[in-house]
Design a protein around this motif. Structure first.
Motif, PDB file in Angstrom:
ATOM      1  N   ARG A 139      71.010  41.460  28.389  1.00 42.78           N
ATOM      2  CA  ARG A 139      70.258  42.525  27.714  1.00 42.78           C
ATOM      3  C   ARG A 139      69.864  43.646  28.658  1.00 42.78           C
ATOM      4  O   ARG A 139      69.878  44.825  28.282  1.00 42.78           O
ATOM      5  CB  ARG A 139      69.000  41.928  27.059  1.00 42.78           C
ATOM      6  CG  ARG A 139      68.173  42.963  26.300  1.00 42.78           C
ATOM      7  CD  ARG A 139      67.036  42.300  25.550  1.00 42.78           C
ATOM      8  NE  ARG A 139      67.556  41.347  24.576  1.00 42.78           N
ATOM      9  CZ  ARG A 139      68.033  41.680  23.384  1.00 42.78           C
ATOM     10  NH1 ARG A 139      68.081  42.952  23.020  1.00 42.78           N
ATOM     11  NH2 ARG A 139      68.481  40.756  22.567  1.00 42.78           N
ATOM     12  N   GLU A 162      64.678  47.819  25.703  1.00 41.04           N
ATOM     13  CA  GLU A 162      65.149  48.993  24.969  1.00 41.04           C
ATOM     14  C   GLU A 162      63.964  49.922  24.654  1.00 41.04           C
ATOM     15  O   GLU A 162      62.809  49.498  24.605  1.00 41.04           O
ATOM     16  CB  GLU A 162      65.826  48.555  23.663  1.00 41.04           C
ATOM     17  CG  GLU A 162      66.991  47.619  23.861  1.00 41.04           C
ATOM     18  CD  GLU A 162      66.605  46.149  23.971  1.00 41.04           C
ATOM     19  OE1 GLU A 162      67.517  45.307  23.926  1.00 41.04           O
ATOM     20  OE2 GLU A 162      65.405  45.839  24.111  1.00 41.04           O
ATOM     21  N   THR A 194      65.655  46.490  19.239  1.00 39.34           N
ATOM     22  CA  THR A 194      66.265  45.548  20.171  1.00 39.34           C
ATOM     23  C   THR A 194      67.776  45.664  20.052  1.00 39.34           C
ATOM     24  O   THR A 194      68.309  45.853  18.957  1.00 39.34           O
ATOM     25  CB  THR A 194      65.812  44.094  19.883  1.00 39.34           C
ATOM     26  OG1 THR A 194      66.339  43.222  20.876  1.00 39.34           O
ATOM     27  CG2 THR A 194      66.293  43.609  18.517  1.00 39.34           C
ATOM     28  N   ALA A 195      68.460  45.592  21.171  1.00 41.10           N
ATOM     29  CA  ALA A 195      69.922  45.682  21.146  1.00 41.10           C
ATOM     30  C   ALA A 195      70.503  44.504  20.376  1.00 41.10           C
ATOM     31  O   ALA A 195      69.999  43.374  20.458  1.00 41.10           O
ATOM     32  CB  ALA A 195      70.465  45.698  22.571  1.00 41.10           C
ATOM     33  N   PRO A 226      76.144  49.321  26.005  1.00 42.88           N
ATOM     34  CA  PRO A 226      74.933  50.091  26.278  1.00 42.88           C
ATOM     35  C   PRO A 226      75.068  51.521  25.773  1.00 42.88           C
ATOM     36  O   PRO A 226      76.160  51.976  25.421  1.00 42.88           O
ATOM     37  CB  PRO A 226      74.852  50.069  27.805  1.00 42.88           C
ATOM     38  CG  PRO A 226      76.283  49.990  28.251  1.00 42.88           C
ATOM     39  CD  PRO A 226      76.961  49.119  27.219  1.00 42.88           C
ATOM     40  N   ALA A 277      71.686  48.684  17.554  1.00 46.95           N
ATOM     41  CA  ALA A 277      70.358  48.106  17.769  1.00 46.95           C
ATOM     42  C   ALA A 277      69.713  47.818  16.422  1.00 46.95           C
ATOM     43  O   ALA A 277      70.034  48.451  15.411  1.00 46.95           O
ATOM     44  CB  ALA A 277      69.479  49.058  18.580  1.00 46.95           C
ATOM     45  N   GLN A 301      69.490  51.697  25.703  1.00 51.44           N
ATOM     46  CA  GLN A 301      69.585  50.272  25.995  1.00 51.44           C
ATOM     47  C   GLN A 301      70.589  50.064  27.115  1.00 51.44           C
ATOM     48  O   GLN A 301      71.524  50.847  27.292  1.00 51.44           O
ATOM     49  CB  GLN A 301      69.955  49.468  24.751  1.00 51.44           C
ATOM     50  CG  GLN A 301      71.218  49.894  24.039  1.00 51.44           C
ATOM     51  CD  GLN A 301      71.342  49.247  22.661  1.00 51.44           C
ATOM     52  OE1 GLN A 301      70.367  49.149  21.902  1.00 51.44           O
ATOM     53  NE2 GLN A 301      72.553  48.808  22.325  1.00 51.44           N
ATOM     54  N   CYS A 318      72.246  46.971  27.968  1.00 55.27           N
ATOM     55  CA  CYS A 318      72.942  45.691  27.867  1.00 55.27           C
ATOM     56  C   CYS A 318      74.346  45.778  28.452  1.00 55.27           C
ATOM     57  O   CYS A 318      74.928  46.870  28.581  1.00 55.27           O
ATOM     58  CB  CYS A 318      72.986  45.236  26.420  1.00 55.27           C
ATOM     59  SG  CYS A 318      73.339  46.560  25.257  1.00 55.27           S
TER      60      CYS A 318
END
Length: 470
Positions: free
Chosen positions: A99, A103, A120-121, A127, A230, A256, A258
């Motif tokens: 992650r 985020e 939240t991703a 990303p 997300a 984000q 990730c």
């Protein structure tokens, strides 16, 4: 001739009497065994203590993470301590998605006038660019709506999928199934029309501030054409939708970090008690050991893991000698790949193992209501015949339907697959979110679920299954 007739009649009556008494004895013995199962689970249970450690000492167990490996080591050690006939680790390569830093997102109604929103991703997402993405929003209710809008209205924007789970569905898993496509394939479909990213309403019937993650699939979309996805909390989705209606020109920003890493080795954790009379017939009870990294994965699926372990512990405590081989399997990587379930089925097929029954718990640690069966009509009717034995424990919902993701690769023409069906009304308040924590698991409900599972395993071990030609 009369004497011969009377003799035959007496023999016939004696045979009927013996059959009748055998049925009564069998029924009574089953009742006694189920009562013992519940007594051990409720008075001497270990599942809650196991879950406490798994959740509070290890925490979220995303595939490929250090926590997932710690969970493998912990559960193997606990199964070893039960004195099973065999405990082993089954290697499996799993995806490793990270992650990164938390985020961040907001929407902007006027220059400099912003409102932060919780996101939240989605698991497996790429990303955003390092500075994030900021663009106009377009709200849709379905993937089909993208086709109607076309690239002219979507290109260069962020697509906001805002179809809620259907509150009219009594079975909340039906509501989930009816909405989850926007999470799983929304980014893949939106990218075809030139969208820059997607924001998806969380799969949650409750209005709250917890964004819920979950797996997504890019299919064969080239890496350089994949867009980030997300989830946004339900409260924030409501606010964002209302604001869009008032001001369609608002902008949305999210960032984000990730990343998808190379696959790593992990393990399914397996323990077994060898059958006494039919050792080549295998019964599996299991759940998935991995979880998402939000919360500690208590309901999804720590509860199922400790319940499955408890089934074998209960039988050991009762000194019950199963006729068939009983296995507990804690599968790795159900959440973002199903690699553990597929590997277990692959090895079982390679070894020509005869699995007759598999039971999965992956619907939370709430009060058990019954079981769903993926089975032939004959074997489903056999399960229905046991309903009077289960009714005293309020386990009354026996239906045909989906069993469980991890055991589904075992499906063939003969095996009976089943899933524990707890009360589902609160499950999606916790599912895949930071709200999935140990404090929300009720000890008694968890233990009742383990006892219900052990009862069904006992019945299938005692009576087996019917196969074609019998």
């Amino acid at each position: 001739m009369k004497r011969n007739y009377r003799t035959k009649s007496k023999i016939g009556l004696l045979a009927l009497f013996l059959i009748f008494t055998q049925v009564i004895f069998s029924q009574t013995n089953d009742e006694v065994q189920l009562r013992k199962i519940y007594d051990v689970a409720l008075d001497q249970g270990k599942s809650y203590d196991w879950l406490n450690y798994l959740s509070n000492q290890i925490g979220g167990r995303l595939s490929g993470s250090i926590q997932a490996q710690q969970a493998v080591e912990y559960t193997k050690a606990e199964l070893d301590a039960l004195g099973l006939d065999q405990v082993w680790l089954q290697p499996v390569m799993v995806p490793k998605w990270v992650r990164g830093t938390p985020e961040f997102a907001y929407f902007e109604t006027d220059p400099g006038s912003t409102t932060n929103v919780p996101i939240t991703a989605l698991g497996g997402s790429v990303p955003t660019p390092p500075k994030g993405i900021k663009a106009k929003l377009i709200e849709v209710q379905s993937i089909a709506e993208l086709d109607a809008l076309g690239a002219d209205k979507i290109a260069g924007k962020i697509v906001f999928f805002n179809r809620p789970m259907d509150p009219r569905q009594i079975n909340t898993f039906d509501a989930y199934s009816g909405a989850v496509d926007q999470r799983s394939s929304g980014a893949r479909e939106a990218a075809k029309f030139g969208a820059l990213g997607v924001i998806v309403r969380s799969m949650n019937l409750r209005l709250d501030d917890f964004p819920h993650t979950g797996g997504m699939d890019y299919g064969d979309t080239p890496l350089d054409q994949r867009i980030p996805g997300a989830a946004i909390s339900t409260n924030a989705a409501e606010l964002l939708s209302a604001t869009l209606k008032l001001n369609p020109e608002i902008s949305f920003y999210f960032k984000q970090n990730c990343k998808q890493m190379d696959d790593v080795q992990s393990f399914n954790v397996i323990g077994e008690i060898k059958g006494s009379t039919h050792p080549d017939e295998i019964i599996v009870v299991g759940a998935h050991l991995d979880s998402w990294d939000l919360g500690d994965g208590s309901h999804d699926d720590g509860a199922g893991c400790v319940q499955s372990m408890e089934v074998l512990r209960i039988f050991k405590e009762m000194d019950y000698k199963p006729k068939r081989t009983l296995r507990v399997v804690l599968f790795m990587n159900e959440e973002n790949g199903l690699r553990g379930g597929r590997k277990y089925a692959e090895v079982a097929k390679k070894n020509d193992e005869n699995h007759i029954f598999a039971l999965e718990s992956d619907a939370g640690g709430f009060t058990p209501r019954g079981f769903s069966f993926d089975a032939s009509d004959t074997n489903f009717k056999r399960a229905l015949s046991w309903k009077p034995l289960l009714e005293p424990y309020q386990v009354t919902m026996l239906v045909q339907g989906f069993s469980g993701a991890d055991i589904s690769p075992l499906k063939n023409d003969t095996i009976v697959l089943a899933g524990l069906r707890p009360d589902s009304q609160r499950y999606f308040e916790h599912h895949h979110s930071d709200n999935d924590r140990f404090e929300h698991v009720n000890k008694r409900e968890l233990e009742l679920g383990a006892a219900a599972m052990a009862s069904l395993v006992y019945l299938f071990d005692t009576y087996g299954i019917e196969t074609a030609g019998e």
